[in-house]
Design an enzyme around this catalytic site. Structure first.
Site, PDB file in Angstrom:
ATOM      1  N   GLU A 251      26.043  79.789  32.053  1.00 55.46           N
ATOM      2  CA  GLU A 251      24.575  80.565  31.986  1.00 55.46           C
ATOM      3  C   GLU A 251      24.000  80.933  33.394  1.00 55.46           C
ATOM      4  O   GLU A 251      23.158  81.386  33.339  1.00 55.46           O
ATOM      5  CB  GLU A 251      24.201  79.650  30.652  1.00 55.46           C
ATOM      6  CG  GLU A 251      25.120  79.622  29.298  1.00 55.46           C
ATOM      7  CD  GLU A 251      25.154  80.918  29.154  1.00 55.46           C
ATOM      8  OE1 GLU A 251      24.264  82.294  28.980  1.00 55.46           O
ATOM      9  OE2 GLU A 251      26.467  80.847  28.673  1.00 55.46           O
TER      10      GLU A 251
ATOM     11  N   ASP B  92      31.540  83.257  34.528  1.00 56.60           N
ATOM     12  CA  ASP B  92      32.928  82.668  34.918  1.00 56.60           C
ATOM     13  C   ASP B  92      33.375  81.966  36.568  1.00 56.60           C
ATOM     14  O   ASP B  92      32.844  81.226  36.880  1.00 56.60           O
ATOM     15  CB  ASP B  92      34.705  82.570  34.753  1.00 56.60           C
ATOM     16  CG  ASP B  92      34.018  83.045  33.648  1.00 56.60           C
ATOM     17  OD1 ASP B  92      33.067  82.223  32.560  1.00 56.60           O
ATOM     18  OD2 ASP B  92      34.986  84.383  32.596  1.00 56.60           O
TER      19      ASP B  92
END
Length: 414
Positions: free
Chosen positions: A281, A362
């Site tokens: 995030e 990611d």
């Protein structure tokens, strides 16, 4: 005769768009359903055991059949409304009680939207209390279900009604510049919602509490410091109030930025996995994905409103729906359907960009924290939501805003 034939042609075009859209979605759903029994890739063998995988297949099949039922019902309802001059009926009804354009517009959309929601409530109830409950997901009580409906309607009336009233007023007052004023209003609303959503909207439906001091908060704070990320606002939301499914999200900007963790996420994952999810995030924030998405959304909204301004005054839009008096609200209905193919294209492009952003987030988590805890978290979240491990590529291309689990794992380990 020419006008009548033209409006009839437009009517059939609207019907064709609705039917073709339904057909495309139905074909994609069918292709996806055929992949439910495909062999599981080696990298995903540890997600489910045999019993869990059988349960996930049953869950997917049940949702596929139910989705086909609901989409067919929705199409038939919409076509019936078109063919039986439902829009003309509602327009005539509201004009009997007021001559004020804003009131007519609000009453028209209020009847259409709340009426549609009432008709779909039994399906929503069945989905929540039968399907989700059967597979162990539902935690929603009937009281919460009813309160959510009431709160949703109130939000629709207050926020949706307020915006629609202003848009109607702009259309009446500003003529050719309508789209610019509307664009400014919607942009302002979008920014406010992005910044203050967690403070203004979430509390109406869920309880949020600051994450307590302890090893998890310390681990999160330690990670945040290593990447130079100021993060004071870490909240836990009572997602278990409605479902066992887990989630986490980032919201706000500057001093208003916050991370919200579902209590189900905290229960399902270990500390390293939670920090890895948080790192993902943070990656979105650091790579400015939130800003990019906001800016792109604003540009698309402006383009849409400009195109709307070119068509909304054309009486053919109202005539195609059987309404003799041209109006803003009827024009919006017809334009919304006509614009939907272009909206599908912009949606596809946004999904492509979103999947790219997910890879970048990611990679950020991988480079600033650890790879395996994030992979472990994704596998657990997939397992706990009985998600599809073998979706059809065409379905992914059209509908997925995230890469598949397999694609994300291969990207991180590549």
């Amino acid at each position: 005769m020419y006008t009548i034939m033209t409006s009839q042609t437009l009517f059939y075009i609207l019907i064709a768009i609705l039917v073709i859209s339904f057909a495309v979605d139905t074909i994609l759903d069918a292709l996806n359903a055929k992949r439910y029994n495909d062999s599981i890739p080696q990298e995903l063998q540890d997600v489910y055991d045999a019993t869990e995988y059988k349960k996930s297949q049953s869950y997917k099949t049940t949702n596929y059949k139910f989705g086909l039922l609901t989409s067919t019902f929705s199409l038939l309802l919409t076509l019936g409304f078109f063919l039986l001059d439902g829009f003309a009926f509602v327009d005539h009804l509201v004009r009997q009680y007021s001559s004020n354009t804003i009131i007519i517009t609000l009453a028209f959309f209020g009847i259409i939207m709340i009426g549609s929601d009432i008709l779909n409530t039994p399906l929503s109830y069945y989905k929540t209390f039968v399907i989700e409950a059967r597979f162990g997901f539902n935690k929603t009580t009937k009281k919460t279900f009813i309160l959510d409906k009431i709160k949703g309607w109130l939000m629709l009336i207050i926020l949706g009604g307020g915006l629609l009233a202003l848009l109607t007023w702009f259309y009446q007052s500003t003529g050719a510049y309508f789209w610019l004023y509307a664009w400014g209003l919607i942009t302002l609303f979008t920014v406010i919602m992005n910044v203050f959503y967690s403070k203004l909207i979430v509390p109406l439906f869920n309880k949020q509490t600051p994450l307590e001091d302890g090893s998890l908060r310390t681990a999160i704070s330690d990670y945040a410091k290593t990447v130079g990320f100021s993060l004071e606002n870490i909240f836990v939301i009572d997602g278990s109030k409605r479902s066992t499914k887990a989630n986490a999200y980032f919201s706000g900007f500057g001093s208003e930025k916050r991370v919200t963790l579902y209590d189900t996420l905290i229960n399902d994952l270990d500390e390293e996995e939670i920090v890895a999810v948080l790192a993902h995030e943070v990656g979105h924030y650091k790579r400015k994905h939130i800003i990019y998405n906001l800016c792109i959304s604003v540009v698309i909204t402006g383009l849409t409103l400009y195109i709307l301004s070119l068509f909304i005054g054309n009486p053919l839009l109202s005539e195609a729906l059987g309404v003799s008096i041209p109006s803003f609200h009827i024009g919006l209905i017809a334009f919304g359907i006509l614009y939907s193919p272009l909206s599908e294209i912009t949606g596809l492009l946004m999904n492509l960009l979103s999947r790219k952003f997910e890879y970048q987030a990611d990679d950020y988590a991988k480079n600033t924290y650890k790879t395996e805890p994030l992979i472990g978290a994704l596998k657990k979240l997939t397992k706990n939501s009985l998600s599809n491990l073998t979706p059809h590529p065409a379905y992914v291309f059209m509908h997925y805003s995230h890469p598949t689990l397999l694609e994300r794992i291969r990207n991180m380990r590549g």
